[in-house]
Write an enzyme that holds these catalytic residues in place. Structure first.
Site, PDB file in Angstrom:
ATOM      1  N   GLU A 110      -4.566 191.552  -1.579  1.00  0.00           N
ATOM      2  CA  GLU A 110      -4.107 190.154  -1.631  1.00  0.00           C
ATOM      3  C   GLU A 110      -5.289 189.181  -1.633  1.00  0.00           C
ATOM      4  O   GLU A 110      -5.224 188.133  -2.268  1.00  0.00           O
ATOM      5  CB  GLU A 110      -3.151 189.863  -0.466  1.00  0.00           C
ATOM      6  CG  GLU A 110      -1.822 190.610  -0.540  1.00  0.00           C
ATOM      7  CD  GLU A 110      -0.901 190.118  -1.661  1.00  0.00           C
ATOM      8  OE1 GLU A 110      -1.166 189.055  -2.249  1.00  0.00           O
ATOM      9  OE2 GLU A 110       0.078 190.828  -1.970  1.00  0.00           O
ATOM     10  N   GLU A 115      -5.233 186.799  -4.759  1.00  0.00           N
ATOM     11  CA  GLU A 115      -4.875 185.397  -4.525  1.00  0.00           C
ATOM     12  C   GLU A 115      -6.083 184.462  -4.502  1.00  0.00           C
ATOM     13  O   GLU A 115      -5.965 183.311  -4.922  1.00  0.00           O
ATOM     14  CB  GLU A 115      -4.055 185.265  -3.232  1.00  0.00           C
ATOM     15  CG  GLU A 115      -2.705 185.983  -3.354  1.00  0.00           C
ATOM     16  CD  GLU A 115      -1.702 185.629  -2.262  1.00  0.00           C
ATOM     17  OE1 GLU A 115      -0.510 185.847  -2.479  1.00  0.00           O
ATOM     18  OE2 GLU A 115      -2.117 185.143  -1.187  1.00  0.00           O
ATOM     19  N   GLU A 158       3.772 182.946  -8.408  1.00  0.00           N
ATOM     20  CA  GLU A 158       2.780 182.454  -7.445  1.00  0.00           C
ATOM     21  C   GLU A 158       2.096 181.222  -8.016  1.00  0.00           C
ATOM     22  O   GLU A 158       1.417 181.302  -9.042  1.00  0.00           O
ATOM     23  CB  GLU A 158       1.737 183.530  -7.128  1.00  0.00           C
ATOM     24  CG  GLU A 158       2.290 184.664  -6.272  1.00  0.00           C
ATOM     25  CD  GLU A 158       1.231 185.706  -5.938  1.00  0.00           C
ATOM     26  OE1 GLU A 158       1.215 186.179  -4.784  1.00  0.00           O
ATOM     27  OE2 GLU A 158       0.441 186.070  -6.827  1.00  0.00           O
ATOM     28  N   ALA A 207      -1.794 186.625   1.651  1.00  0.00           N
ATOM     29  CA  ALA A 207      -0.861 187.556   2.290  1.00  0.00           C
ATOM     30  C   ALA A 207       0.124 188.058   1.253  1.00  0.00           C
ATOM     31  O   ALA A 207       0.319 187.421   0.212  1.00  0.00           O
ATOM     32  CB  ALA A 207      -0.098 186.862   3.419  1.00  0.00           C
ATOM     33  N   ARG A 266       5.899 176.757  -1.861  1.00  0.00           N
ATOM     34  CA  ARG A 266       6.895 177.579  -1.186  1.00  0.00           C
ATOM     35  C   ARG A 266       8.217 176.837  -1.190  1.00  0.00           C
ATOM     36  O   ARG A 266       8.375 175.825  -0.485  1.00  0.00           O
ATOM     37  CB  ARG A 266       6.473 177.829   0.271  1.00  0.00           C
ATOM     38  CG  ARG A 266       5.298 178.759   0.422  1.00  0.00           C
ATOM     39  CD  ARG A 266       5.642 180.181   0.067  1.00  0.00           C
ATOM     40  NE  ARG A 266       4.721 181.133   0.693  1.00  0.00           N
ATOM     41  CZ  ARG A 266       4.804 182.445   0.519  1.00  0.00           C
ATOM     42  NH1 ARG A 266       5.732 182.967  -0.262  1.00  0.00           N
ATOM     43  NH2 ARG A 266       3.940 183.240   1.114  1.00  0.00           N
TER      44      ARG A 266
END
Lengths: 183, 183
Positions: free
Chosen positions: B93, B97, B141, B77, B65
């Site tokens: 998600e 993920e 991601e 999320a 992040r």
């Protein structure tokens, strides 16, 4: 090479700088090699405290929040002033917002509020040994102080009455630290 | 009178409309009569889920992040797509993920992430009955799946390793709902 426009040097383009938030477009190379542009809200950080009385009650505020469309329950909290320590900010907000001085302010946790788009960190404290102080609200603060047992506040998390993230984290953390309800 | 510039009619001036956030300056009359201008980040909302295995382990992601300056632990999320139900978003998600399908997605809480400047709401679910699915990451991601006992995750909240608000709320809520650790 001399940086020219400032923002070009570090991949940050400032869209807006306001009183509370700064919005940047930031060019980032990720660990997987992809280069992307992210919308990032830069924020100076905040501090919050769970004010817990000797009787096991919490002092919440019911505060008008435009972004939430009305009044919501919160623990006292506020932005950290330039140069201010988070613990001093938490103590200040407890006195300003609920009119109590805390003889103990103990660190609980620090967390990112929503790291997908902002660097805002909230530093959370437990405020105990409460004595009367002087409430002092800003002109844009509309709130009432509400005292309730910690167990009741926990039920209000479950039933959806309390729906502010820092407040939920603070109450749950205080409840978990204290252990099951006392007689 | 006919509204002229659009934004004047409802007191909203749009500063920026991006992929993730919209920044407005909104003129608001508070219940105390004061009229102020607020910086408001409008957001479409998000959903998140605590993936809990039959063995009492949680599946977290360690995600890069930029706003947090590196990798942080999170529960799966993501932003809610237009017209998508929060529960469908949470299930999506979890599969995208962490590569698991959940036979049960149960609502836990909904909360404002940081209502001082944004209307973002996260809808939180508990995902159980996990079976293998297909992980499918976006190009932006960068993450790894990390499985650990719920008790270990709780210790990582206390020691500051886990410092994402939605993740702390999700883990604490799951722990409180399940009761003290089982043998």
């Amino acid at each position: 090479m001399t940086p020219t426009a400032g923002s070009a040097a570090d991949g940050r383009k400032q869209i807006y700088r306001g009183r509370v938030v700064t919005l940047n477009l930031e060019t980032v190379t990720l660990p997987n090699g992809a280069t992307i542009e992210l919308e990032v809200i830069r924020h100076q950080g905040a501090a919050a405290a769970v004010p817990l009385t000797d009787d096991g009650n919490v002092l919440l505020i019911s505060q008008y929040r435009h972004a939430a469309g009305g009044y919501i329950y919160e623990i006292p909290a506020g932005k950290i002033d330039p140069g201010e320590e988070p613990i001093a900010c938490a103590a200040r907000e407890v006195e300003e917002e609920i009119g109590r001085r805390a003889s103990s302010i103990a660190p609980m946790l620090s967390f990112y509020t929503t790291p997908g788009f902002t660097d805002e960190v909230i530093h959370l404290f437990l405020a105990t040994g409460l004595t009367p102080g002087t409430q002092s609200l800003e002109h844009d603060e509309v709130l009432e102080v509400v005292e309730m047992p910690l167990e009741q506040a926990m039920r209000h998390i479950a039933d959806g009455t309390i729906r502010d993230a820092k407040t939920i984290i603070g109450l749950q953390s205080a409840y978990l630290a204290r252990g099951p309800r006392r007689p």
